[in-house]
Design an enzyme around this catalytic site. Structure first.
Site, PDB file in Angstrom:
ATOM      1  CE  LYS A  59      47.051  36.394  33.809  1.00 61.31           C
ATOM      2  NZ  LYS A  59      47.028  37.678  34.490  1.00 61.31           N
ATOM      3  CG  ASP A  80      44.258  39.423  36.313  1.00 60.45           C
ATOM      4  OD1 ASP A  80      43.733  40.541  36.163  1.00 60.45           O
ATOM      5  OD2 ASP A  80      45.404  39.148  35.940  1.00 60.45           O
TER       6      ASP A  80
END
Length: 122
Positions: A59, A80
């Site tokens: 992420k 992400d």
């Protein structure tokens, strides 16, 4: 499967996980402990990649293009841009057009990664 260490990633792989998400801390710990959620440390991501053969995702914070470029350079299998790490922001998402790694906003290209880890295919 969310993991915060190479050991957890190996357990997840051995248990049949199709992929792991490298995190600094799991969301429940962030809520309990407070503080700011950040991208997983580079050393942690590298350790996880070296330990497992399944895809490793990571992420980055919304709008943090430098974090996304670092993840791309690390050859993670999926980036992400996460509202878990930063509040929802409809106007400042990263433009994904110049990236070679699929991201949460590029679902059409993510299907290419379903065959396994990009690192294993090279």
């Amino acid at each position: 499967m969310d993991v915060t260490s190479a050991e957890q990633a190996k357990v997840a792989e051995d248990a049949g996980a199709a992929a792991v998400m490298a995190l600094e801390r799991v969301p429940a710990d962030i809520r309990t402990q407070g503080g700011v959620a950040r991208m997983a440390p580079i050393a942690k991501i590298r350790d996880i990649q070296a330990t497992v053969s399944i895809p490793v995702m990571a992420k980055c914070r919304i709008g943090h293009i430098a974090e996304a470029r670092m993840l791309e350079a690390l050859e993670v299998d999926f980036i992400d841009e996460s509202e878990v790490l930063t509040p929802a922001d409809e106007e400042n998402h990263i433009s994904k057009h110049g990236f070679t790694v699929p991201s949460s906003a590029a679902a059409a290209t993510s299907a290419r990664r379903c065959g396994g880890s990009a690192r294993a295919r090279r």
